[in-house]
Motif scaffolding. Sequence first.
Motif, PDB file in Angstrom:
ATOM      1  N   LEU A 137      -8.287  -0.328   4.603  1.00 21.86           N
ATOM      2  CA  LEU A 137      -7.395   0.691   4.035  1.00 21.86           C
ATOM      3  C   LEU A 137      -8.184   1.678   3.188  1.00 21.86           C
ATOM      4  O   LEU A 137      -9.199   1.325   2.586  1.00 21.86           O
ATOM      5  CB  LEU A 137      -6.336   0.014   3.152  1.00 21.86           C
ATOM      6  CG  LEU A 137      -5.368  -0.948   3.839  1.00 21.86           C
ATOM      7  CD1 LEU A 137      -4.622  -1.775   2.791  1.00 21.86           C
ATOM      8  CD2 LEU A 137      -4.372  -0.188   4.703  1.00 21.86           C
TER       9      LEU A 137
ATOM     10  N   ILE B  58      -8.233   3.018   0.027  1.00 23.68           N
ATOM     11  CA  ILE B  58      -7.613   2.751  -1.277  1.00 23.68           C
ATOM     12  C   ILE B  58      -8.348   3.533  -2.376  1.00 23.68           C
ATOM     13  O   ILE B  58      -9.565   3.431  -2.500  1.00 23.68           O
ATOM     14  CB  ILE B  58      -7.669   1.241  -1.623  1.00 23.68           C
ATOM     15  CG1 ILE B  58      -6.959   0.416  -0.537  1.00 23.68           C
ATOM     16  CG2 ILE B  58      -7.040   0.967  -2.988  1.00 23.68           C
ATOM     17  CD1 ILE B  58      -7.209  -1.085  -0.644  1.00 23.68           C
TER      18      ILE B  58
ATOM     19  N   TYR C 242       0.855  -1.197   0.000  1.00 27.23           N
ATOM     20  CA  TYR C 242       0.000   0.000   0.000  1.00 27.23           C
ATOM     21  C   TYR C 242       0.886   1.240   0.000  1.00 27.23           C
ATOM     22  O   TYR C 242       1.682   1.451   0.924  1.00 27.23           O
ATOM     23  CB  TYR C 242      -0.895  -0.035   1.242  1.00 27.23           C
ATOM     24  CG  TYR C 242      -1.829   1.140   1.387  1.00 27.23           C
ATOM     25  CD1 TYR C 242      -2.779   1.427   0.409  1.00 27.23           C
ATOM     26  CD2 TYR C 242      -1.769   1.961   2.516  1.00 27.23           C
ATOM     27  CE1 TYR C 242      -3.642   2.501   0.541  1.00 27.23           C
ATOM     28  CE2 TYR C 242      -2.642   3.039   2.662  1.00 27.23           C
ATOM     29  CZ  TYR C 242      -3.575   3.301   1.668  1.00 27.23           C
ATOM     30  OH  TYR C 242      -4.436   4.367   1.807  1.00 27.23           O
TER      31      TYR C 242
ATOM     32  N   LYS D 250      -2.288   6.464  -1.926  1.00 25.72           N
ATOM     33  CA  LYS D 250      -3.437   5.574  -1.666  1.00 25.72           C
ATOM     34  C   LYS D 250      -3.640   4.534  -2.770  1.00 25.72           C
ATOM     35  O   LYS D 250      -4.766   4.223  -3.160  1.00 25.72           O
ATOM     36  CB  LYS D 250      -4.717   6.397  -1.459  1.00 25.72           C
ATOM     37  CG  LYS D 250      -4.600   7.351  -0.285  1.00 25.72           C
ATOM     38  CD  LYS D 250      -5.883   8.095  -0.053  1.00 25.72           C
ATOM     39  CE  LYS D 250      -5.728   9.000   1.178  1.00 25.72           C
ATOM     40  NZ  LYS D 250      -6.883   9.826   1.415  1.00 25.72           N
TER      41      LYS D 250
ATOM     42  N   LEU E 245      -3.038   0.667  -3.922  1.00 24.32           N
ATOM     43  CA  LEU E 245      -2.710  -0.675  -3.449  1.00 24.32           C
ATOM     44  C   LEU E 245      -2.175  -1.496  -4.622  1.00 24.32           C
ATOM     45  O   LEU E 245      -2.869  -1.688  -5.616  1.00 24.32           O
ATOM     46  CB  LEU E 245      -3.921  -1.392  -2.854  1.00 24.32           C
ATOM     47  CG  LEU E 245      -3.523  -2.760  -2.275  1.00 24.32           C
ATOM     48  CD1 LEU E 245      -3.142  -2.635  -0.801  1.00 24.32           C
ATOM     49  CD2 LEU E 245      -4.598  -3.803  -2.463  1.00 24.32           C
TER      50      LEU E 245
END
Length: 247
Positions: free
Chosen positions: A215, A217, A171, A176, A178
């Motif tokens: 997360l 993402i 990540y 941002k 992944l």
Amino acid sequence: MSQKLCENAAILNIEGRSGDMNPVVIWDNENVVLIDTGLPLQFDLFKRELAELGLAPDQVTHILFTHHDIDHIGCAKEFLGESPKIETIAHEKEAPYINGQKVPLKLAALEADVENLSMEKRGFCEMLKQGFANRQIEITKVVQDGDILPVCGGIQVVLTSGHTIGHVSYYLIESKILVGGDAVNATNGVLYGPNPMHTYDIKNAIESLQKLLLLDIETIIAYHGGRIEGNIGERIKMLIETEKRIL
Ligand SMILES: [Zn+2]
């Protein structure tokens, strides 16, 4: 053609026999970080793609592996030939397959059943064996879930095991993004789960997708299938639901 993702990251377009592969390169003032290294004999393609970004193989400082499959470790040795000081990084459970201590999972599975394999599968087994021969490299740094590598604005290790025992995604905290390796796949802009045919433990692989929901993402890069943007959380939730139904 390499594809810029943001100011300091890009996808390298590496054509393979069974579809494109999407290694990612990220850079800052001191480091050039490459995530995954294609199949053996594709080094010239990497050189071409890096050159488009004004980069050269001898500038690479770190190679991060998502896992040990042949289409991810293929050209690491050539990079190390250009620049022996490269830091090579993998999860602690993947490292023994990359440095040659253990027989790669897919090869071991095929070899264990070699008597019963079709001619085609036997050919594939032989190809894998040759592919892995002399491809072993030392891993200079092993990582675990949650580790943050202090380069290029911070790169967080996310254990997304299942496809292989110690498969990780990376990540990129600042952008941002992944980099999902083979934990996900994509086709024509649609996100899919890992291919069960090539996955060590599909149940675990789907459980691992759950972790991605924690997360923030904005963009996800599937090694096979490339870039997916927008509504990533929703897409992953839907994906998990669909995959669970199939199981
Ligand atoms: Zn792969």
